[in-house]
Design a protein around this motif. Structure first.
Motif, short mmCIF file in Angstrom:
data_model
loop_
_atom_site.label_atom_id
_atom_site.label_comp_id
_atom_site.label_asym_id
_atom_site.label_seq_id
_atom_site.Cartn_x
_atom_site.Cartn_y
_atom_site.Cartn_z
N LEU A 80 27.75 84.39 15.57
CA LEU A 80 28.80 84.78 16.51
C LEU A 80 29.50 83.55 17.06
O LEU A 80 28.88 82.68 17.67
CB LEU A 80 28.19 85.59 17.66
CG LEU A 80 27.49 86.89 17.25
CD1 LEU A 80 26.79 87.53 18.45
CD2 LEU A 80 28.48 87.87 16.62
N THR A 130 32.39 83.68 19.14
CA THR A 130 33.41 84.41 19.89
C THR A 130 34.01 83.58 21.03
O THR A 130 34.91 84.06 21.72
CB THR A 130 32.81 85.72 20.46
OG1 THR A 130 31.55 85.41 21.06
CG2 THR A 130 32.59 86.74 19.37
N THR A 166 29.11 84.38 28.56
CA THR A 166 28.31 85.49 28.04
C THR A 166 29.14 86.73 27.68
O THR A 166 28.75 87.51 26.82
CB THR A 166 27.26 85.94 29.09
OG1 THR A 166 27.94 86.20 30.32
CG2 THR A 166 26.20 84.89 29.31
N LEU A 201 29.87 87.90 24.17
CA LEU A 201 28.69 88.31 23.40
C LEU A 201 28.16 89.65 23.87
O LEU A 201 27.86 90.54 23.07
CB LEU A 201 27.59 87.25 23.51
CG LEU A 201 27.96 85.86 22.99
CD1 LEU A 201 26.89 84.83 23.35
CD2 LEU A 201 28.14 85.89 21.48
N THR A 202 28.08 89.82 25.20
CA THR A 202 27.53 91.08 25.71
C THR A 202 28.53 92.23 25.54
O THR A 202 28.15 93.39 25.63
CB THR A 202 27.14 90.95 27.20
OG1 THR A 202 28.28 90.50 27.93
CG2 THR A 202 26.01 89.96 27.39
N LEU A 207 22.03 92.75 23.69
CA LEU A 207 22.02 91.41 24.30
C LEU A 207 22.28 91.50 25.80
O LEU A 207 21.68 90.79 26.59
CB LEU A 207 23.13 90.55 23.67
CG LEU A 207 22.74 89.48 22.66
CD1 LEU A 207 23.94 88.62 22.33
CD2 LEU A 207 21.59 88.60 23.15
N THR A 266 17.66 82.18 26.17
CA THR A 266 17.98 81.72 24.81
C THR A 266 17.03 80.61 24.41
O THR A 266 16.38 80.00 25.27
CB THR A 266 19.40 81.12 24.72
OG1 THR A 266 19.37 79.77 25.25
CG2 THR A 266 20.43 81.93 25.49
N TYR A 274 24.43 82.26 17.96
CA TYR A 274 25.75 82.22 18.59
C TYR A 274 26.08 80.77 18.87
O TYR A 274 25.25 79.98 19.29
CB TYR A 274 25.81 83.06 19.87
CG TYR A 274 24.51 83.16 20.62
CD1 TYR A 274 24.10 82.16 21.48
CD2 TYR A 274 23.66 84.26 20.42
CE1 TYR A 274 22.89 82.24 22.15
CE2 TYR A 274 22.45 84.35 21.10
CZ TYR A 274 22.08 83.34 21.95
OH TYR A 274 20.88 83.42 22.61
N GLY A 320 27.45 79.13 22.96
CA GLY A 320 26.92 80.22 23.77
C GLY A 320 26.32 79.74 25.06
O GLY A 320 26.35 78.55 25.41
#
Ligand code: NA7
Length: 545
Positions: free
Chosen positions: A144, A146, A392, A395-396, A408, A418, A432, A435
């Motif tokens: 990921l 993102t 976050t 991802l969440t 997550l 993590t 990720y 992150g």
């Protein structure tokens, strides 16, 4: 345990699915492909560049200087030229097109495709992914990328739904643009985005109302035009520059004095601050005394210098006090400073008004403007420069269900957990980049994308070469990393401000350090130790989970 049916034992469609086509994702795509792995990238936007695909609000520009803010690959930089030391979003978009022309990425990117859900299938040791385009695909590894600002934060402002004129969050600015000429513009938020919008709006708008809750401590950008000849001459040093950026704690090229601000005379300190100020960019923040973010007294010397520089530019003493108070609202630099060019000057213009929300709280958005306890402001356009559910949120926001069926978001409900800021227990074969609990917010983006990125590529190649099909961070390793992050953070001044670094900009979000505060060098050393120890803190191939 999720997904155990025999139908899921078929080989995955891809070795790796990368999510996001910004600096980190494109680097992954290129490097993993070079390793002979089958890879595809999913990208929610219609173009490359990640945040630079979305950011197109007036004045959007990067706060990191070039060539530091680019890839270190010579095939990319050799024939690429910038026009400015701090490029704007248009130049950055052109840069990503250039990257594509050198790395041939587009053929393996699915644009306009947002990852909506991911479910771990234990039987086949794969992730089953679903997208907004209705695709379903299976991958051995999910990477990921993102970004730290994938989820915009729109605060609950009473009456916003009744506003009859246009309003936009900076992250969702219409790509066709908005002409601000002659408009009455309101800007809520004075972070990096708010500062940039205000500077642009002040040039052409009939009126600009700036709604400030906390004053930003913005630094002089010292923008400079760059020539082709100048860049050609500098290119001989590029390999050295790119090497050096991995040898600092910020991912930039600031040498760092290693000295306390209190260990030198007042005259020497002032001379140093003047030099850093003239250098511009983040020099004053990341390139000065080593105890700036640790020692309150030392920090205060930097604040006072900054305050006096800023106040000297503002004519009205009340406005000066609001923008650069005599007493700091919080220590300098523990909220991210932004870079400015004319921000403090525009408040001397008749068309710009500062509205202090701490003195005159926002009561409601009315159909035609904003009402505070101090009065009403009629607006044609309301800009929400209110930031992001940073680090976050991206991802969440994806429904990722790991080996125990939890998401997550649920895993991090009481705080982020993590290992190395890269992986979580209960989420096998998932990493990720950029992150939480990684250097992300404290590190120059492209440096982080390459440093973390190389580590991830090595990890996945290591497993693939050995025919291993499963890796998962252990709960103990997560706890150890969390303790380390929080232990270091408690020795700094960061907890003293309600910043996105601390998750404190979002109501209800756990207040905790969200970035690795130990500097890039220690982070790299920790990652190296883990890898050299046979990926310590990870259970490989399902052993020990
Ligand atoms: P930031 O830096 O999070 O700034 C958001 C701004 O919005 C900040 O001034 C906030 O004030 C303000 N804000 C947030 N909610 C409200 C409400 N409800 N009322 C009034 N003001 C509010 O976001 P940016 O987009 O500027 O920058 C994000 C990152 O992108 C930046 O750090 C760079 O890395 C690039 P506060 O300070 O919380 O009082």
């Amino acid at each position: 345990m999720a997904g155990t049916s025999a139908t899921h034992r078929a080989p995955p469609d891809y070795d790796v699915v990368v999510v996001g086509a910004g600096f980190a994702g494109l680097y992954q795509l290129r490097r993993l492909r070079e390793e002979g792995l089958s890879v595809i990238a999913l990208e929610a936007g219609s173009g490359m560049g990640g945040i630079w695909h979305w950011n197109c609000y007036p004045g959007a520009r990067v706060d990191s200087h070039v060539p530091l803010y680019e890839y270190s690959d010579e095939a990319v930089w050799r024939d690429w030229y910038w026009e400015e030391r701090f490029p704007d979003w248009r130049a950055l978009r052109r840069y990503f097109e250039h990257v594509d022309s050198r790395w041939d990425l587009r053929r393996d990117i699915r644009f306009d495709t947002r990852l909506c859900g991911a479910e771990w299938e234990e039987a086949g040791r794969t992730w089953r992914l679903t997208t907004n385009a209705g695709d379903s695909l299976r991958a051995r590894f999910l990477v990921l990328c993102t970004g730290f600002a994938a989820k915009a934060y729109v605060p609950e402002l009473p009456g916003l739904g009744d506003f009859k004129r246009a309003w936009y969050h900076t992250a969702h600015w219409p790509h066709e643009g908005i002409d601000l000429t002659g408009l009455r513009v309101g800007v809520i938020g004075t972070g990096a985005s708010g500062v940039q919008v205000v500077q642009e709006a002040a040039k052409v708008a009939a009126a600009v109302a700036v709604f400030q809750r906390t004053p930003i401590m913005a630094l002089a950008m010292q923008q400079r035009a760059l020539t082709r000849t100048g860049q050609d001459a500098a290119k001989a040093r590029y390999p050295e520059i790119f090497r050096r950026r991995t040898e600092t704690n910020s991912g930039f090229d600031y040498p760092g004095s290693g000295e306390s601000a209190l260990a030198v005379s007042e005259a020497e300190r002032q001379a140093t601050y003047e030099r850093l100020w003239r250098d511009g960019g983040f020099s004053f923040w990341a390139g000065g005394y080593s105890d700036l973010l640790i020692d309150e007294q030392s920090n205060r010397t930097a604040y006072d210098f900054w305050r006096d520089k800023v106040r000297a530019r503002i004519h009205d003493p009340v406005t000066a006090e609001a923008l650069a108070p005599m007493e700091p609202p919080h220590p300098f630099g523990v909220k991210r400073p932004s870079l400015e060019q004319t921000y403090y000057d525009v408040f001397n213009q008749d068309n710009v008004t500062l509205v202090e929300l701490t003195r005159a709280p926002l009561e409601r958005i009315t159909p035609t403007g904003v009402r505070t306890s101090g009065g009403g402001h009629h607006l044609d356009l309301l800009v929400l420069a209110t930031g992001f559910d940073a680090v976050t949120g991206g991802l969440t926001g994806i429904d990722i269900r790991g080996s125990r069926g939890t998401s997550l978001g649920e895993h991090w409900h009481r705080g982020v957990r993590t290992h190395l800021g890269l992986a979580s227990h209960g989420f096998p074969n998932l990493v990720y980049l950029y992150g939480p609990q990684s250097p992300s917010g404290f590190c120059n983006g492209p440096t982080c994308a390459e440093v973390q990125g190389d580590w991830v590529v090595e990890l996945i190649s290591h497993l693939a070469q050995r025919g291993m099909t499963r890796i998962e961070a252990t709960a103990e390793a997560e706890q150890g990393w969390r303790d380390k992050v929080h232990g270091i953070a408690s020795m700094t001044l960061f907890p003293r401000a309600d910043s996105w670094y601390m998750g404190a900009n979002i109501p209800g979000k756990p207040r905790e350090m969200l970035n690795w505060p130990g500097g890039l060098q220690q982070y790299m050393a920790e990652c190296r130790l883990v890898a050299e120890g046979g990926y310590r803190g990870f259970a490989l191939d399902g052993k020990g989970v």
